[in-house]
Design an enzyme around this catalytic site. Structure first.
Site, PDB file in Angstrom:
ATOM      1  N   HIS A 179      49.661  23.776  64.797  1.00  0.00           N
ATOM      2  CA  HIS A 179      50.682  24.682  64.257  1.00  0.00           C
ATOM      3  C   HIS A 179      51.150  24.117  62.914  1.00  0.00           C
ATOM      4  O   HIS A 179      51.354  22.911  62.785  1.00  0.00           O
ATOM      5  CB  HIS A 179      51.837  24.744  65.268  1.00  0.00           C
ATOM      6  CG  HIS A 179      52.974  25.623  64.907  1.00  0.00           C
ATOM      7  ND1 HIS A 179      52.866  26.735  64.104  1.00  0.00           N
ATOM      8  CD2 HIS A 179      54.277  25.565  65.281  1.00  0.00           C
ATOM      9  CE1 HIS A 179      54.050  27.308  63.993  1.00  0.00           C
ATOM     10  NE2 HIS A 179      54.928  26.624  64.685  1.00  0.00           N
ATOM     11  N   TYR A 207      65.253  27.592  74.757  1.00  0.00           N
ATOM     12  CA  TYR A 207      64.116  27.615  73.831  1.00  0.00           C
ATOM     13  C   TYR A 207      63.343  28.925  74.000  1.00  0.00           C
ATOM     14  O   TYR A 207      63.023  29.609  73.025  1.00  0.00           O
ATOM     15  CB  TYR A 207      63.219  26.413  74.150  1.00  0.00           C
ATOM     16  CG  TYR A 207      62.125  26.129  73.160  1.00  0.00           C
ATOM     17  CD1 TYR A 207      62.318  25.207  72.141  1.00  0.00           C
ATOM     18  CD2 TYR A 207      60.889  26.746  73.265  1.00  0.00           C
ATOM     19  CE1 TYR A 207      61.297  24.913  71.245  1.00  0.00           C
ATOM     20  CE2 TYR A 207      59.872  26.460  72.378  1.00  0.00           C
ATOM     21  CZ  TYR A 207      60.083  25.543  71.369  1.00  0.00           C
ATOM     22  OH  TYR A 207      59.069  25.265  70.485  1.00  0.00           O
ATOM     23  N   ASP A 249      54.234  24.312  70.552  1.00  0.00           N
ATOM     24  CA  ASP A 249      55.605  24.776  70.833  1.00  0.00           C
ATOM     25  C   ASP A 249      55.752  25.357  72.244  1.00  0.00           C
ATOM     26  O   ASP A 249      56.832  25.254  72.849  1.00  0.00           O
ATOM     27  CB  ASP A 249      56.011  25.856  69.823  1.00  0.00           C
ATOM     28  CG  ASP A 249      56.425  25.283  68.484  1.00  0.00           C
ATOM     29  OD1 ASP A 249      56.798  24.098  68.428  1.00  0.00           O
ATOM     30  OD2 ASP A 249      56.379  26.029  67.492  1.00  0.00           O
ATOM     31  N   HIS A 297      65.447  25.077  62.472  1.00  0.00           N
ATOM     32  CA  HIS A 297      65.236  26.328  61.727  1.00  0.00           C
ATOM     33  C   HIS A 297      66.440  26.549  60.797  1.00  0.00           C
ATOM     34  O   HIS A 297      67.110  27.585  60.865  1.00  0.00           O
ATOM     35  CB  HIS A 297      65.087  27.543  62.669  1.00  0.00           C
ATOM     36  CG  HIS A 297      63.756  27.609  63.354  1.00  0.00           C
ATOM     37  ND1 HIS A 297      63.565  28.325  64.494  1.00  0.00           N
ATOM     38  CD2 HIS A 297      62.558  27.071  63.039  1.00  0.00           C
ATOM     39  CE1 HIS A 297      62.303  28.211  64.885  1.00  0.00           C
ATOM     40  NE2 HIS A 297      61.674  27.457  64.017  1.00  0.00           N
ATOM     41  N   HIS A 328      57.504  19.534  71.656  1.00  0.00           N
ATOM     42  CA  HIS A 328      58.946  19.217  71.664  1.00  0.00           C
ATOM     43  C   HIS A 328      59.371  18.889  73.087  1.00  0.00           C
ATOM     44  O   HIS A 328      59.034  19.630  74.027  1.00  0.00           O
ATOM     45  CB  HIS A 328      59.784  20.424  71.209  1.00  0.00           C
ATOM     46  CG  HIS A 328      59.547  20.862  69.799  1.00  0.00           C
ATOM     47  ND1 HIS A 328      59.875  20.107  68.702  1.00  0.00           N
ATOM     48  CD2 HIS A 328      59.025  22.011  69.303  1.00  0.00           C
ATOM     49  CE1 HIS A 328      59.565  20.760  67.606  1.00  0.00           C
ATOM     50  NE2 HIS A 328      59.033  21.922  67.927  1.00  0.00           N
ATOM     51  N   ASP A 375      57.874  21.163  61.161  1.00  0.00           N
ATOM     52  CA  ASP A 375      58.266  20.143  62.136  1.00  0.00           C
ATOM     53  C   ASP A 375      57.041  19.466  62.752  1.00  0.00           C
ATOM     54  O   ASP A 375      57.172  18.426  63.394  1.00  0.00           O
ATOM     55  CB  ASP A 375      59.175  20.722  63.226  1.00  0.00           C
ATOM     56  CG  ASP A 375      58.648  21.987  63.855  1.00  0.00           C
ATOM     57  OD1 ASP A 375      58.024  22.792  63.144  1.00  0.00           O
ATOM     58  OD2 ASP A 375      58.869  22.183  65.067  1.00  0.00           O
TER      59      ASP A 375
END
Ligand code: FEO
Length: 395
Positions: free
Chosen positions: A79, A192, A164, A23, A225, A83
């Protein structure tokens, strides 16, 4: 290269061991990350998500070693953030007519990013896509953490492709949660959650309850991730339910910045008083100018109360504290107590300002704070210790 997960599912993502910030520079990724993409081969062939833009060519080249791209029947974009969508331009140049399944918001965001009129197919919660012996079911998850966020459930293999959600910025070649250092894994999963999902905790609870109400068997949670949750996969769902419920530990965190050490000395004297009042509490002190901002947000997340200190400078407070409080405001923390402290030489308005800033950030401020002129003497050190004791009683 691809890594086989089941007979039908292959991981085709990118492990990014070099990533140090995410980010932009808003999120430190000291343990790297991964952009997990998955290839499903049933009667139909499906690609779920891609990778971050800098790896687009590498991703497509590797995917070609795995499969003839023309065999891909459907792409699912759970999404739109770059990324996960970053390799779409490179990929769609090769297979321009392949349908991309995503939410209505996903269409808007992908168009807004790439300005391409791809063959979008809009889906919503409950919509399904039969791919042979398995069916894919889509579950919208708006604001977890973008308006377009979505999960996809694969029957037969019983896999939740959660994107995510349940992820971690954690590079590993091992793929699964049972093959990595679980202390590291949970530290990154908590960081996270604290830094990305805290503002949406109410929605997290509702979405998990909704998904659980479907009573779907879950063998694997394939995140976008970090690791795939394979060993007791629902453990991370249980953690999320706890973290989303205004999580806190028996911890008080003292965060300060200091110019000539007076504010640091104040914080240490307050800490002494806290420990005298209750030696079972965990008390941690951090100089905000020296610590990782995202680790500090994680420590605040874990705390039931915080004390924030800064000397007065130019009728205000130090920038590391200002930046951290701005981040904390965005987290929308609930049920956390706070107070301010700081040294001063002349105008001395910082404690009042910090108190207001803490209130504005959603903390329940329990007193007017405490300040010291120049360097605290022995009497003031006693007062600060007593202040720490009183703080414990007020929370
Ligand atoms: Fe991993 Fe919201 O992107």
């Amino acid at each position: 290269m691809g890594k086989k997960i089941t007979d039908k599912v292959t991981w085709v993502g990118k492990v990014d061991w070099e990533l140090k910030n995410f980010h932009g520079h808003e999120y430190s990724t000291n343990k790297g990350s991964s952009y997990n993409s998955y290839l499903i081969r049933d009667e139909k062939t499906v690609l779920i998500d891609t990778v971050w833009l800098p790896y687009d060519k590498e991703f497509v080249a590797n995917l070609k070693r795995e499969i003839d791209l023309k065999e891909i029947d459907y792409i699912i974009a759970n999404h739109s953030e770059v990324d996960h969508s970053g390799a779409l331009v490179e990929l769609m140049a090769e297979i321009p007519d392949t349908p991309i399944y995503c939410t209505a918001n996903g269409v808007k965001i992908l168009k807004g990013h790439y300005h391409q009129d791809w063959n979008f197919v809009t889906v919503k919660t409950g919509d399904t896509l039969n791919i042979g012996s398995s069916t894919l079911t889509f579950v919208e998850a708006p604001m977890l953490h973008w308006p377009d966020s979505m999960m996809t459930y694969m029957s037969g293999e019983n896999i939740l492709f959660s994107n995510d959600a349940f992820g971690q910025h954690y590079a590993t070649e091992s793929l699964y949660n049972d093959n990595v250092d679980n202390c590291e894994l949970y530290a990154e999963a908590l960081k996270y959650y604290a830094n990305i999902l805290t503002p949406f905790s109410r929605l997290v609870t509702k979405k998990i309850e909704e998904v659980l109400s479907f009573n779907l068997p879950v063998n694997l949670i394939c995140t976008s991730h970090g690791v795939i949750w394979k060993h007791e996969p629902t453990q991370i769902i249980e953690k999320y339910l706890k973290w989303a419920n205004d999580y806190q530990e028996d911890q008080i965190t003292i965060i300060y910045d200091t110019m000539w050490n007076s504010t640091r000395i104040m914080g240490e004297a307050i800490a002494k008083g806290i420990m005298q009042a209750d030696s079972k509490l965990t008390v941690k002190l951090f100089n905000a100018a020296k610590e990782d901002k995202n680790d500090l947000i994680t420590e605040i997340f874990k705390s039931k109360a915080i004390l924030v200190g800064s000397p007065t400078i130019n009728n205000g407070f130090l920038h590391s504290i200002a930046g951290l409080l701005e981040m904390a405001k965005g987290m929308k923390f609930k049920n956390k107590k706070a107070a301010a402290f700081g040294s001063y030489g002349w105008s001395g308005e910082v404690v009042k300002q910090l108190t207001e800033r803490l209130k504005d950030a959603g903390f329940e401020v329990v007193n007017d704070g405490i300040r010291s002129l120049w360097v605290p003497d022995m009497d003031e050190m006693d007062s600060l210790t007593n202040y720490g004791k009183a703080f414990v009683e007020s929370i």
